[in-house]
Design a protein around this motif. Structure first.
Motif, PDB file in Angstrom:
ATOM      1  N   PHE A 119      -1.187  -2.874  -2.998  1.00  0.00           N
ATOM      2  CA  PHE A 119      -0.233  -1.956  -3.636  1.00  0.00           C
ATOM      3  C   PHE A 119       0.369  -1.008  -2.595  1.00  0.00           C
ATOM      4  N   THR A 120      -0.446  -0.510  -1.689  1.00  0.00           N
ATOM      5  CA  THR A 120       0.058   0.367  -0.627  1.00  0.00           C
ATOM      6  C   THR A 120       1.064  -0.372   0.250  1.00  0.00           C
ATOM      7  N   ALA A 121       0.762  -1.611   0.584  1.00  0.00           N
ATOM      8  CA  ALA A 121       1.674  -2.414   1.402  1.00  0.00           C
ATOM      9  C   ALA A 121       2.992  -2.662   0.677  1.00  0.00           C
ATOM     10  N   VAL A 122       2.934  -2.845  -0.636  1.00  0.00           N
ATOM     11  CA  VAL A 122       4.155  -3.022  -1.431  1.00  0.00           C
ATOM     12  C   VAL A 122       4.990  -1.745  -1.395  1.00  0.00           C
ATOM     13  N   LEU A 123       4.352  -0.592  -1.528  1.00  0.00           N
ATOM     14  CA  LEU A 123       5.067   0.684  -1.423  1.00  0.00           C
ATOM     15  C   LEU A 123       5.731   0.823  -0.054  1.00  0.00           C
ATOM     16  N   GLU A 124       5.014   0.487   0.990  1.00  0.00           N
ATOM     17  CA  GLU A 124       5.566   0.576   2.339  1.00  0.00           C
ATOM     18  C   GLU A 124       6.784  -0.316   2.489  1.00  0.00           C
ATOM     19  N   MET A 125       6.707  -1.515   1.962  1.00  0.00           N
ATOM     20  CA  MET A 125       7.839  -2.441   2.033  1.00  0.00           C
ATOM     21  C   MET A 125       9.042  -1.903   1.268  1.00  0.00           C
ATOM     22  N   ALA A 126       8.816  -1.366   0.072  1.00  0.00           N
ATOM     23  CA  ALA A 126       9.911  -0.871  -0.765  1.00  0.00           C
ATOM     24  C   ALA A 126      10.607   0.322  -0.121  1.00  0.00           C
ATOM     25  N   TYR A 127       9.833   1.258   0.400  1.00  0.00           N
ATOM     26  CA  TYR A 127      10.431   2.431   1.043  1.00  0.00           C
ATOM     27  C   TYR A 127      11.106   2.066   2.362  1.00  0.00           C
ATOM     28  N   ALA A 128      10.554   1.095   3.076  1.00  0.00           N
ATOM     29  CA  ALA A 128      11.169   0.662   4.334  1.00  0.00           C
ATOM     30  C   ALA A 128      12.561   0.108   4.090  1.00  0.00           C
TER      31      ALA A 128
END
Length: 238
Positions: free
Chosen positions: A88-97
Motif C-alpha cells: 500500500f505504501t508503494a502504491v501511494l509512492e507511485m501515485a504521488y510520483a
C-alpha cells in the motif's frame, strides 16, 4: 534466501528449478524456460494494487485478487513487497510520483505571476478530475491517519520540488509588486488542493444534497475557472 530468489526469478509451468529435472513427453522437444522481467512484474503488481486499494481500501484490498489478475502467485507479491502494508505504501509512492512528475512539466518560472498562479490552479483541478482513483486513495490514507506516508522518506522528499516551485512564483510576484509578500507556499498549496479535491471527493454527496450539477463538462469548466480566480484573488496585491 537463495531458493527464494530463484523461485521469484523463475515461475510458470515451463520453469525448472536447479536440481529438479522434468522429463519431456516422448517425442516432444524440451520447452524453453520462461523468466519474468522483474521490473515489469513489480510494476504490474503496483498498477493492479492501485486499482484494488482505490476501490476497496487497505482493509478490503485483497492480495489474492491482485495475484489472480496479475497471473502470479501471492507469494511473489510478498517477494517484491514484504507485506500488504508495504504494498500500500508503494502504491501511494507511485501515485504521488505521477502527480509530482506532471507538476514539474508546468514550467511556472517561464510565466508571469498571475499566469503562473492560474496555470497551477488549473493543473491541480484537472489532475484531480482526471484521476478520481488518486483522490480515493488519498482519502483512504487519511482514514489510516497518514501512517504510511509518515513512514515513507520518498513521499516526504517528493513534496519539496512542488513547494519550492510555488515559493519561487510567490517570491517573484512579490518582488515585482504583483503578489502580496509573506504568503506561505504550503498554506497556498493546501488551499488549492482543498478546493480541487472537494470537487471530486465530495461531488456525489454535494450533488445529492443540493441538487447541484458538479459532473457535466459545463459545470467542471465553471468550477475550474472559479478556483483559478479564487487563488489569484487570494495572492494578488491590491
Amino acid at each position: 534466501m537463495e531458493a527464494r530468489r530463484l523461485a521469484a526469478a523463475c515461475e510458470g509451468p515451463n520453469c525448472q528449478m536447479p536440481g529438479v529435472k522434468k522429463q519431456p513427453a516422448r517425442g516432444a522437444k524440451p520447452a524453453p524456460i520462461k523468466r519474468r522481467d522483474r521490473e515489469r512484474t513489480r510494476q504490474e503488481i503496483l498498477d493492479i494494487a492501485f486499482e484494488e486499494f482505490a476501490e476497496n481500501g487497505l482493509s478490503g484490498g485483497n492480495t489474492d485478487a491482485i495475484a489472480a489478475r496479475a497471473n502470479i502467485t501471492k507469494r511473489l507479491i510478498f517477494y517484491y513487497f514484504n507485506s500488504k502494508e508495504d504494498l500500500f505504501t508503494a502504491v501511494l509512492e507511485m501515485a504521488y510520483a505521477e502527480m509530482r512528475a506532471a507538476e514539474e512539466g508546468l514550467h511556472l518560472e517561464a510565466l508571469e505571476p498571475e499566469a503562473a498562479i492560474r496555470r497551477l490552479a488549473e493543473f491541480t483541478f484537472d489532475f484531480h478530475q482526471a484521476h478520481p482513483q488518486f483522490v480515493r486513495l488519498v482519502s483512504i490514507e487519511n482514514i489510516h491517519r497518514g501512517r504510511h506516508m509518515a513512514s515513507s522518506r520518498r513521499l516526504k522528499e517528493m513534496t519539496q520540488p512542488s513547494i519550492s516551485q510555488i515559493a519561487k512564483v510567490l517570491e517573484r510576484g512579490a518582488a515585482c509588486g504583483a503578489i502580496r509578500p509573506g504568503i506561505d507556499p504550503i498554506e497556498l498549496h493546501m488551499t488549492l488542493n482543498a478546493l480541487s479535491f472537494f470537487a471530486v471527493a465530495n461531488r456525489h454527496t454535494f450533488e445529492a444534497q443540493f441538487a447541484w450539477d458538479m459532473s457535466s463538462p459545463k459545470a467542471k469548466a465553471q468550477r475550474r475557472a472559479e478556483i483559478a480566480d479564487l487563488l489569484w484573488r487570494c495572492v494578488r496585491k491590491d
